[in-house]
Design an enzyme around this catalytic site. Structure first.
Site, mmCIF file in Angstrom:
data_model
loop_
_atom_site.group_PDB
_atom_site.id
_atom_site.type_symbol
_atom_site.label_atom_id
_atom_site.label_comp_id
_atom_site.label_asym_id
_atom_site.label_seq_id
_atom_site.Cartn_x
_atom_site.Cartn_y
_atom_site.Cartn_z
ATOM 1 N N LYS A 236 7.754 -6.302 -6.539
ATOM 2 C CA LYS A 236 6.582 -5.407 -6.562
ATOM 3 C C LYS A 236 5.362 -6.010 -5.870
ATOM 4 C CE LYS A 236 7.822 -2.833 -10.690
ATOM 5 N NZ LYS A 236 7.456 -2.408 -12.045
ATOM 6 N N ASP B 93 3.154 2.800 -12.089
ATOM 7 C CA ASP B 93 3.351 2.198 -13.420
ATOM 8 C C ASP B 93 2.126 2.404 -14.311
ATOM 9 O OD1 ASP B 93 5.937 1.208 -13.159
ATOM 10 O OD2 ASP B 93 5.279 -0.728 -12.354
HETATM 11 P P1 NAP Z 1 7.586 -10.188 -14.077
HETATM 12 O O1 NAP Z 1 6.517 -9.967 -13.052
HETATM 13 O O2 NAP Z 1 8.778 -11.012 -13.717
HETATM 14 O O3 NAP Z 1 6.852 -10.871 -15.371
HETATM 15 C C1 NAP Z 1 7.598 -11.366 -16.463
HETATM 16 C C2 NAP Z 1 6.642 -11.797 -17.562
HETATM 17 O O4 NAP Z 1 7.435 -12.259 -18.674
HETATM 18 C C3 NAP Z 1 5.739 -12.968 -17.152
HETATM 19 O O5 NAP Z 1 4.508 -12.814 -17.782
HETATM 20 C C4 NAP Z 1 6.514 -14.173 -17.714
HETATM 21 O O6 NAP Z 1 5.705 -15.297 -17.955
HETATM 22 C C5 NAP Z 1 7.014 -13.603 -19.024
HETATM 23 N N1 NAP Z 1 8.160 -14.331 -19.566
HETATM 24 C C6 NAP Z 1 9.419 -14.339 -19.100
HETATM 25 N N2 NAP Z 1 10.206 -15.134 -19.881
HETATM 26 C C7 NAP Z 1 9.400 -15.631 -20.848
HETATM 27 C C8 NAP Z 1 9.601 -16.517 -21.953
HETATM 28 N N3 NAP Z 1 10.786 -17.055 -22.199
HETATM 29 N N4 NAP Z 1 8.550 -16.794 -22.752
HETATM 30 C C9 NAP Z 1 7.321 -16.261 -22.514
HETATM 31 N N5 NAP Z 1 7.060 -15.420 -21.472
HETATM 32 C C10 NAP Z 1 8.086 -15.117 -20.659
HETATM 33 O O7 NAP Z 1 8.150 -8.817 -14.615
HETATM 34 P P2 NAP Z 1 7.374 -7.409 -14.767
HETATM 35 O O8 NAP Z 1 7.633 -6.553 -13.606
HETATM 36 O O9 NAP Z 1 5.956 -7.709 -15.129
HETATM 37 O O10 NAP Z 1 8.171 -6.775 -16.016
HETATM 38 C C11 NAP Z 1 7.961 -7.271 -17.324
HETATM 39 C C12 NAP Z 1 8.746 -6.426 -18.325
HETATM 40 O O11 NAP Z 1 8.222 -5.103 -18.352
HETATM 41 C C13 NAP Z 1 10.223 -6.312 -17.999
HETATM 42 O O12 NAP Z 1 10.953 -6.397 -19.204
HETATM 43 C C14 NAP Z 1 10.344 -4.928 -17.389
HETATM 44 O O13 NAP Z 1 11.623 -4.350 -17.616
HETATM 45 C C15 NAP Z 1 9.268 -4.175 -18.178
HETATM 46 N N6 NAP Z 1 8.758 -3.023 -17.405
HETATM 47 C C16 NAP Z 1 8.946 -1.779 -17.929
HETATM 48 C C17 NAP Z 1 8.460 -0.681 -17.261
HETATM 49 C C18 NAP Z 1 8.660 0.692 -17.833
HETATM 50 O O14 NAP Z 1 8.445 1.664 -17.111
HETATM 51 N N7 NAP Z 1 9.026 0.814 -19.091
HETATM 52 C C19 NAP Z 1 7.784 -0.832 -16.035
HETATM 53 C C20 NAP Z 1 7.592 -2.115 -15.536
HETATM 54 C C21 NAP Z 1 8.101 -3.216 -16.239
HETATM 55 P P3 NAP Z 1 5.438 -16.381 -16.776
HETATM 56 O O15 NAP Z 1 4.325 -15.821 -15.941
HETATM 57 O O16 NAP Z 1 5.078 -17.612 -17.513
HETATM 58 O O17 NAP Z 1 6.733 -16.511 -16.006
#
Ligand code: NAP
Length: 289
Positions: free
Chosen positions: A66, A102
Site C-alpha cells: 500500500k 480504507d
Molecule cells: P502492516 O502495514 O504490515 O502493519 C502491521 C502492524 O502490526 C504494524 O503496526 C506492526 O508493528 C504490527 N505487528 C505485527 N506483528 C506484531 C507483533 N507480534 N506484536 C506487535 N505488533 C505487531 O499491515 P496493515 O496493512 O496496517 O494491516 C494491519 C491489519 O489490519 C491486518 O491484520 C489487516 O488484515 C487489517 N486490515 C483490515 C482491513 C479491513 O478492511 N478490515 C483493512 C486494512 C487492514 P511494527 O510496525 O512494529 O512491525
C-alpha cells in the site's frame, strides 16, 4: 472481450475481496473479472505496468504494497497522499490514479455497524502500519478529541504522529496526539477515559504467526469502550472474544472490508455498489474459510 480488475498483494490467496467484488460486478452483468494477482516483492513494478494494458481497468492493493506502490502511479488523490497509502488504483485516460478507501470504509463501518460517532471521543490505536495510518487520519478528520498510538516499533508510531501533527498545522483539526511505548499496552492507565480501541496490528489474524493471540489481556480491556478489531478472520478474533467477556461493545473488520470495497467498486465502475449483496457474499464466504 472481458476486462479485468486485480488484487495486488502477497499473499492474496486467503482474501475474500474477489468473491464479493465479483458478486457486485455480476449483479450489473458487467463483462469484468476480478482476479487475485499474487505479486512477489520484486514483481510489483511489472504488475502495476500491466495495468496499462487495454483490458485492465484498475486494482486493489493490499499488504505489503500500500505504501510502496505510490511512486509507480501517475497521480495520487489528496486523501491517499495525506495517509501515505493507496489501496485502490483506477485507470483513467491511460493514467493510473491512486486512492485510499480504507479510511472511508473504517468510518462507515464505525458509524453504521458500531453505532459510534467519533467526534470528541478518545481513541487508542494499536499499530502504526498502513491500516493504522488510514484509521488515524480518518479519526482526526472526524474530530476525535485524542489519539493515543502504541506500536511495537516506536519510531513508526512517532513517524505517524509527526504526519498527523503536520497535517494539523495546515488545517483547523485539533486532535491531541500521544505516542506510548508498546510496553505500556497492558497497563490499565493506557485506557483511562478511552471510548474506542482499534486493533490495527496483525495480532490474532488467521494464517499469521500471531494467530490465536490477543494484543490486550482481559484485565486491560476497558468495559465501557467500543473495541474495534480490523481483522475479519477469524470471527470473533481473540481480542474481540476477550472484549465480549470484559463487557465491552465489539466490532469486527468485515464491514470495513466491504465498505472500502464498495467505495473502490464505485470508483472503477461509476455505478452505485450493491452493498447488501456484497455484505451477504462476504459473510457467506467467510463462513466457509
Ligand atoms: P502492516 O502495514 O504490515 O502493519 C502491521 C502492524 O502490526 C504494524 O503496526 C506492526 O508493528 C504490527 N505487528 C505485527 N506483528 C506484531 C507483533 N507480534 N506484536 C506487535 N505488533 C505487531 O499491515 P496493515 O496493512 O496496517 O494491516 C494491519 C491489519 O489490519 C491486518 O491484520 C489487516 O488484515 C487489517 N486490515 C483490515 C482491513 C479491513 O478492511 N478490515 C483493512 C486494512 C487492514 P511494527 O510496525 O512494529 O512491525
Amino acid at each position: 472481450m472481458p476486462r479485468y480488475i486485480g488484487l495486488i498483494g502477497y499473499p492474496v490467496k486467503y482474501s475474500i475481496s474477489p468473491f464479493f467484488q465479483q458478486a457486485a460486478l455480476d449483479y450489473y452483468e458487467l463483462d469484468i473479472c476480478y482476479q487475485a494477482w499474487e505479486t512477489l516483492p520484486g514483481e510489483l513494478e511489472e504488475t502495476v505496468s500491466r495495468l496499462r494494458h487495454p483490458q485492465n481497468l484498475g486494482a486493489n492493493v493490499t499488504v505489503p504494497y500500500k505504501e510502496s506502490v505510490l511512486p509507480l502511479l501517475d497521480e495520487i488523490d489528496e486523501v491517499a497522499s495525506l495517509i501515505g497509502a493507496v489501496n485502490t488504483i483506477v485507470k483513467r485516460d491511460d493514467r493510473l490514479a491512486g486512492f485510499n478507501t480504507d479510511a472511508h470504509g473504517f468510518i462507515q463501518a464505525l458509524r453504521e455497524q458500531g453505532n459510534f460517532e467519533p467526534e470528541s471521543k478518545e481513541a487508542v490505536i494499536l499499530g502504526a502500519g498502513g491500516a493504522a495510518r488510514a484509521v488515524s487520519f480518518a479519526l482526526m478528520q472526524k474530530k476525535a478529541a485524542s489519539l493515543t498510538i502504541l506500536n511495537r516499533t516506536l519510531e513508526r508510531a512517532e513517524a505517524l504522529a509527526d504526519s498527523l501533527r503536520s497535517c494539523q498545522a495546515s488545517t483547523r483539526l485539533e486532535t491531541k496526539i500521544v505516542v506510548l511505548p508498546w510496553s505500556t499496552v497492558n497497563m490499565p492507565g493506557t485506557f483511562e477515559h478511552c471510548h474506542l480501541v482499534v486493533n490495527c496490528t496483525t495480532i490474532g489474524m488467521k494464517h499469521s504467526p500471531e494467530e490465536g493471540k490477543s494484543p490486550l489481556s482481559l484485565e486491560t480491556i476497558p468495559s465501557t469502550a467500543l473495541v474495534y478489531d480490523l481483522i475479519y478472520n477469524p470471527w470473533p478474533t481473540p481480542l474481540l472474544h476477550l472484549a465480549q467477556r470484559a463487557g465491552a461493545n465489539i466490532l469486527g473488520g468485515l464491514p470495513m472490508l466491504v465498505y472500502q470495497g464498495v467505495a473502490s467498486f464505485e470508483l472503477w465502475t461509476q455505478r452505485k455498489a450493491p452493498v447488501d449483496i456484497m455484505l451477504k457474499k462476504a459473510e457467506e464466504v467467510l463462513e466457509r474459510c
